[in-house]
Design an enzyme around this catalytic site. Structure first.
Site, mmCIF file in Angstrom:
data_model
loop_
_atom_site.group_PDB
_atom_site.id
_atom_site.type_symbol
_atom_site.label_atom_id
_atom_site.label_comp_id
_atom_site.label_asym_id
_atom_site.label_seq_id
_atom_site.Cartn_x
_atom_site.Cartn_y
_atom_site.Cartn_z
ATOM 1 N N SER A 82 5.524 9.465 -15.177
ATOM 2 C CA SER A 82 5.475 8.006 -15.280
ATOM 3 C C SER A 82 5.636 7.546 -16.725
ATOM 4 O O SER A 82 6.316 6.546 -16.995
ATOM 5 C CB SER A 82 4.134 7.480 -14.751
ATOM 6 N N ASN A 160 8.050 20.604 -11.063
ATOM 7 C CA ASN A 160 7.814 20.462 -9.621
ATOM 8 C C ASN A 160 8.945 21.072 -8.799
ATOM 9 O O ASN A 160 9.901 21.624 -9.350
ATOM 10 C CB ASN A 160 7.497 19.008 -9.240
ATOM 11 N N HIS A 596 -0.266 17.578 -5.113
ATOM 12 C CA HIS A 596 -0.103 16.126 -5.063
ATOM 13 C C HIS A 596 -1.407 15.350 -5.264
ATOM 14 O O HIS A 596 -1.671 14.398 -4.539
ATOM 15 C CB HIS A 596 0.490 15.720 -3.706
ATOM 16 N N ALA A 629 0.035 8.797 -10.771
ATOM 17 C CA ALA A 629 -0.422 9.098 -9.403
ATOM 18 C C ALA A 629 -1.891 8.754 -9.199
ATOM 19 O O ALA A 629 -2.326 8.534 -8.059
ATOM 20 C CB ALA A 629 -0.184 10.574 -9.086
ATOM 21 N N ALA A 641 6.221 12.370 -6.687
ATOM 22 C CA ALA A 641 6.904 12.020 -7.946
ATOM 23 C C ALA A 641 7.679 10.706 -7.826
ATOM 24 O O ALA A 641 7.657 9.874 -8.742
ATOM 25 C CB ALA A 641 7.836 13.147 -8.385
HETATM 26 C C1 LIG Z 1 4.226 22.788 -8.925
HETATM 27 C C2 LIG Z 1 4.415 21.364 -8.478
HETATM 28 C C3 LIG Z 1 5.341 21.088 -7.467
HETATM 29 C C4 LIG Z 1 5.528 19.758 -7.052
HETATM 30 N N1 LIG Z 1 6.557 19.473 -6.192
HETATM 31 C C5 LIG Z 1 6.913 18.174 -5.991
HETATM 32 C C6 LIG Z 1 8.125 17.844 -5.325
HETATM 33 O O1 LIG Z 1 8.891 18.721 -4.922
HETATM 34 N N2 LIG Z 1 8.434 16.532 -5.164
HETATM 35 C C7 LIG Z 1 7.605 15.528 -5.603
HETATM 36 O O2 LIG Z 1 7.925 14.351 -5.407
HETATM 37 N N3 LIG Z 1 6.441 15.818 -6.238
HETATM 38 C C8 LIG Z 1 6.110 17.111 -6.478
HETATM 39 N N4 LIG Z 1 4.978 17.414 -7.193
HETATM 40 C C9 LIG Z 1 4.061 16.328 -7.578
HETATM 41 C C10 LIG Z 1 4.627 15.409 -8.651
HETATM 42 O O3 LIG Z 1 5.436 16.134 -9.543
HETATM 43 C C11 LIG Z 1 3.466 14.713 -9.367
HETATM 44 O O4 LIG Z 1 2.678 14.000 -8.442
HETATM 45 C C12 LIG Z 1 3.952 13.704 -10.393
HETATM 46 O O5 LIG Z 1 4.938 14.289 -11.197
HETATM 47 C C13 LIG Z 1 2.769 13.214 -11.226
HETATM 48 O O6 LIG Z 1 3.237 12.316 -12.202
HETATM 49 P P1 LIG Z 1 2.205 11.604 -13.173
HETATM 50 O O7 LIG Z 1 2.983 10.669 -14.002
HETATM 51 O O8 LIG Z 1 1.078 11.094 -12.361
HETATM 52 O O9 LIG Z 1 1.581 12.764 -14.072
HETATM 53 P P2 LIG Z 1 2.262 13.941 -14.872
HETATM 54 O O10 LIG Z 1 3.694 14.065 -14.580
HETATM 55 O O11 LIG Z 1 1.400 15.139 -14.636
HETATM 56 O O12 LIG Z 1 2.135 13.489 -16.387
HETATM 57 C C14 LIG Z 1 0.938 13.474 -17.112
HETATM 58 C C15 LIG Z 1 1.269 13.760 -18.562
HETATM 59 O O13 LIG Z 1 0.171 13.422 -19.378
HETATM 60 C C16 LIG Z 1 0.019 14.391 -20.369
HETATM 61 N N5 LIG Z 1 -1.379 14.353 -20.848
HETATM 62 C C17 LIG Z 1 -2.494 14.695 -20.150
HETATM 63 N N6 LIG Z 1 -3.581 14.542 -20.936
HETATM 64 C C18 LIG Z 1 -3.143 14.093 -22.128
HETATM 65 C C19 LIG Z 1 -3.792 13.748 -23.346
HETATM 66 N N7 LIG Z 1 -5.118 13.839 -23.495
HETATM 67 N N8 LIG Z 1 -3.013 13.318 -24.393
HETATM 68 C C20 LIG Z 1 -1.667 13.225 -24.279
HETATM 69 N N9 LIG Z 1 -1.012 13.562 -23.141
HETATM 70 C C21 LIG Z 1 -1.740 13.976 -22.084
HETATM 71 C C22 LIG Z 1 0.390 15.679 -19.677
HETATM 72 O O14 LIG Z 1 0.686 16.697 -20.600
HETATM 73 C C23 LIG Z 1 1.569 15.234 -18.819
HETATM 74 O O15 LIG Z 1 2.783 15.351 -19.519
HETATM 75 C C24 LIG Z 1 4.733 18.716 -7.620
HETATM 76 C C25 LIG Z 1 3.808 18.996 -8.622
HETATM 77 C C26 LIG Z 1 3.646 20.312 -9.067
HETATM 78 C C27 LIG Z 1 2.639 20.600 -10.148
#
Ligand SMILES: Cc1cc2nc3c(=O)[nH]c(=O)nc-3n(C[C@H](O)[C@H](O)[C@H](O)COP(=O)(O)OP(=O)(O)OC[C@H]3O[C@@H](n4cnc5c(N)ncnc54)[C@H](O)[C@@H]3O)c2cc1C
Length: 666
Positions: A82, A160, A596, A629, A641
């Site tokens: 995000s 992912n 997820h 998320a 995602a």
């Molecule tokens: C192995 C795996 C397979 C998956 N497969 C799928 C799929 O096929 N299709 C799908 O739609 N979804 C899939 N998902 C789920 C999906 O990817 C996630 O739900 C989504 O990407 C989460 O996005 P987000 O923005 O919430 O967090 P994230 O993408 O996790 O981003 C959070 C970011 O914040 C950073 N951060 C954390 N703490 C700090 C801090 N203190 N200071 C600075 N930075 C920090 C992290 O390093 C990270 O870069 C999968 C996830 C995984 C792990």
């Protein structure tokens, strides 16, 4: 380096121990190909490192935190799925000065994020993964579970499984109803999926082939063509996955050309992916932090910049205000007193650190359940008990079978000389043509079903009444997946025979857990408890899914693909003969995350356990939002995602409009 030399040693050992005269030629050829494999592997990695270094230099990713300005208009915490969207979209307005803070380095600089099938190679590596283990799962035989969470730009979109299914229309209607704001309903929110998508037709295979001659069941406008995120059907699909689709149709699951249309997501199909026409992963870093975006003078991206807490002003007219952040270099995470820096935000701080770390950072900053904060010597800024509560994750159960027809991709984790030959061929195919088995995203095809579908679960066989937790009748509550090889423990354990796997996961669990502090050290992982299988409905729905998986394994044409005479106890050819009680115990033993987690800072009314309002603003504090998320009102009926990207697209539009009005005022 160590992997390639291990492979070489294993190969030499097998040459020494096995080679009878007649097989010398084959073995010599294998040795040659294995050497080629190692050279290609090294070339791939070193060219990638060089281009990554060059591009980091050119793109001014900041690593020296002392170089940051003291003030920005907007500070985004977390350069993940995000966060990259927000940084890129907000900085399209040259008058908005944006700082993106990411705890890890560049994701697209890593070869294992680029090759679609290789993402699990980064699991457990603390430079790229937070390597989280849950609390012991009380309803799942007391075991702790590994949760991969990416530490890098692009976040989890960089590691992912690249499956581009976003949930069911009813999910977003339920969000709108929960928060009382129709902008989240599917009819209004769907435009943000279309905004990020850039569908590219695969001339070899596409259910839509092309929009000049579309499949009659797919309407133009149901998929975006001009967004930054390339989606399409460029993933490799093994023969067994095609058989899976046909077996699903044979048990009565309807074929659907699209899982993301207005008609809902129920049905079976090959999965659309975030893999581009060049056979490379599309992450939110690669799609949004383009060279053009990174060259904008008003966008700064700081890597290895770990946010330790959010800073607040004293309350003036009621609410405290988020005025900036405190950060430290991730590289100092093992230092007793790491150097801290402060950066200030003129307008807003947006938290996009994901479902685990957004609530974690809020609590470290004094926003959360007051008693819990006091127990960790953190002064309360806002007493908000819902922070970290309501955590929901999709639980998955795997079933492994022996492959009879040689269609398994088990050879990608080579066990013998023949495997090495096949993986070398796959590597050459990928290097030259960007096609072949290395383009498998592992979840190649999927089926979405409802546990109250009487054609799949006849009342006579499935007597128990189960609470309907779906938001609407076009929403499924189970997903069945096939993967082209079997594994346990997230790929850490594979089998010494060729395998194929079916998986079932629960899309609308009613079990809820939490994220809590373990300490007030910002570099420690928090306590994570998804509370899997807490409710009886959850485990009984998984039981239905397990029965359906086992039925599919014995339905043609998939059945002929599998060696059902195999009696090994670690394979599942005879599991369908188990009683319900035995199967329930197997589910408790095997349940794992399907990655997820969501809802830990959910968008809902405060009195209903909400942390953020319809504009994603944190209750009780000004100038602070959460966008990732963790802010989902309910977990979506599918993969998470897409909804994270669309949510960030929506917030970017809204913040740009608000900030534009502010900037014009001055
Ligand atoms: C192995 C795996 C397979 C998956 N497969 C799928 C799929 O096929 N299709 C799908 O739609 N979804 C899939 N998902 C789920 C999906 O990817 C996630 O739900 C989504 O990407 C989460 O996005 P987000 O923005 O919430 O967090 P994230 O993408 O996790 O981003 C959070 C970011 O914040 C950073 N951060 C954390 N703490 C700090 C801090 N203190 N200071 C600075 N930075 C920090 C992290 O390093 C990270 O870069 C999968 C996830 C995984 C792990």
């Amino acid at each position: 380096m160590s992997n390639t030399s291990n492979a070489a040693n294993a190969l030499l050992a097998s040459l020494r121990s096995q080679a009878p005269g007649g097989r010398m030629k084959l073995l010599a050829a294998s040795a040659g190909l294995a050497a080629l494999f190692m050279v290609l592997h090294k070339l791939l990695i070193s060219s990638n490192k060089l281009s990554a270094k060059a591009s980091a230099k050119k793109n001014h990713l900041v690593t020296n935190l002392g170089e940051l300005d003291s003030e920005y208009d907007v500070i985004i915490i977390g350069g993940g799925t995000s966060g990259c969207v927000l940084a890129s979209r907000l900085s399209e307005n040259p008058n908005i000065k944006v700082l993106l803070l990411e705890s890890g380095g560049s994701g697209k600089a890593l070869i294992f994020t680029r090759i679609p099938s290789a993402f699990a190679r980064l699991f457990h590596n603390k430079n790229y993964d937070y390597d989280i283990r849950t609390e012991p799962q009380v309803h799942a035989q007391g075991k702790t579970k590994y949760w991969p969470r990416a530490r890098m730009l692009g976040g989890c979109s960089s590691i992912n499984a690249q499956m581009a299914q976003y949930g069911a229309p009813g999910d977003f209607d339920q969000w709108a109803e929960t928060i009382g704001d129709d902008s989240w309903s599917f009819k209004n929110f769907a435009k943000y999926f279309r905004k990020f998508e850039q569908f590219v037709a695969n001339p070899v295979f596409s259910p839509y082939t092309s929009f000049s001659s579309p499949d009659p069941s797919v309407k133009e406008g149901e998929i975006g063509l001009t967004g930054p995120v390339e989606v399409g059907f460029f993933n490799y699909v093994s023969e067994a996955s095609k058989f899976f689709v046909r077996s699903c149709i044979n048990v009565g699951i309807p074929y659907t050309p699209s899982f993301n249309g207005a008609n809902g997501t129920v049905g079976v199909s090959r999965i659309m992916t975030y893999i581009d026409s060049n056979g490379t992963r599309v992450s939110s870093e690669s799609a949004y932090l383009t060279d053009e975006a990174l060259s904008r003078p008003n966008l700064t991206v700081a890597i290895y910049a770990h946010t330790t807490r959010i800073l607040f002003s004293e309350p003036e007219n009621g609410n405290p205000r988020a005025i900036g952040v405190e950060i430290a270099s991730t590289k100092d995470r093992d230092v007793a007193e790491p150097k801290k820096y402060k950066v200030f935000a003129k307008n807003e701080v947006v938290l996009s650190a994901g479902a685990v770390h957004s609530p974690h950072i809020l609590m470290l900053s004094g926003i959360g359940p007051s008693e819990h904060l006091s127990a960790h010597n953190i002064p309360t800024v806002v007493d908000l008990p819902a922070v970290g509560a309501n955590l929901v994750d999709h639980p998955i159960v795997d079933f492994i079978f022996k492959d009879k027809m040689g269609v398994s991709l088990s050879f990608l984790k080579p066990e013998n000389v023949m495997d090495r030959l096949r993986s070398t061929r796959a590597l050459i195919q990928y290097t030259i043509f960007k096609r072949g088995p290395l383009c498998s995203n592992m979840g190649e095809a999927a089926a979405f079903v409802r546990t109250d579908d009487p054609s799949l679960f006849p009342k006579d066989d499935f007597k128990e009444e189960l609470e309907d937790s779906t938001p609407s009748k076009d929403s499924p509550d189970l997903e069945l997946l096939c993967t082209p090889f079997g594994y346990r423990d997230h790929g850490a354990f594979t089998f010494d025979v060729r395998t194929y796997a079916l998986h079932v996961y629960l899309l609308r669990p009613t079990s809820k857990g939490y994220i809590r502090l373990l300490s007030n050290n910002p570099f420690d992982n928090p306590s994570v408890d998804p509370n899997y299988l807490q409710t009886s409905a959850d485990i009984h729905k998984l039981l239905r899914g397990a029965r359906l998986c086992l039925r599919l394994a014995h339905t043609e044409p998939l059945s002929s693909c599998l060696t059902h005479s195999e009696t090994r106890s670690d394979l599942d050819h005879f599991l369908h003969e188990k009683t319900d009680e035995e199967l329930l115990e197997i589910i408790r033993q095997r349940v794992e995350t399907v990655y997820h987690p969501a809802c830990s800072c959910r968008m809902a009314k405060k009195e209903d356990g909400g942390v953020v309002d319809a504009k994603l603003r944190v209750y009780g504090v000004d100038g602070l939002r959460v966008c990732d998320a963790s802010a989902f009102s309910y977990v979506v009926s599918g993969h998470t995602a897409g909804a994270c990207i669309a949510m960030a697209e929506k917030l970017s539009d809204e913040m740009k409009a608000e900030l534009k009005a502010n900037l014009e005022e001055f």
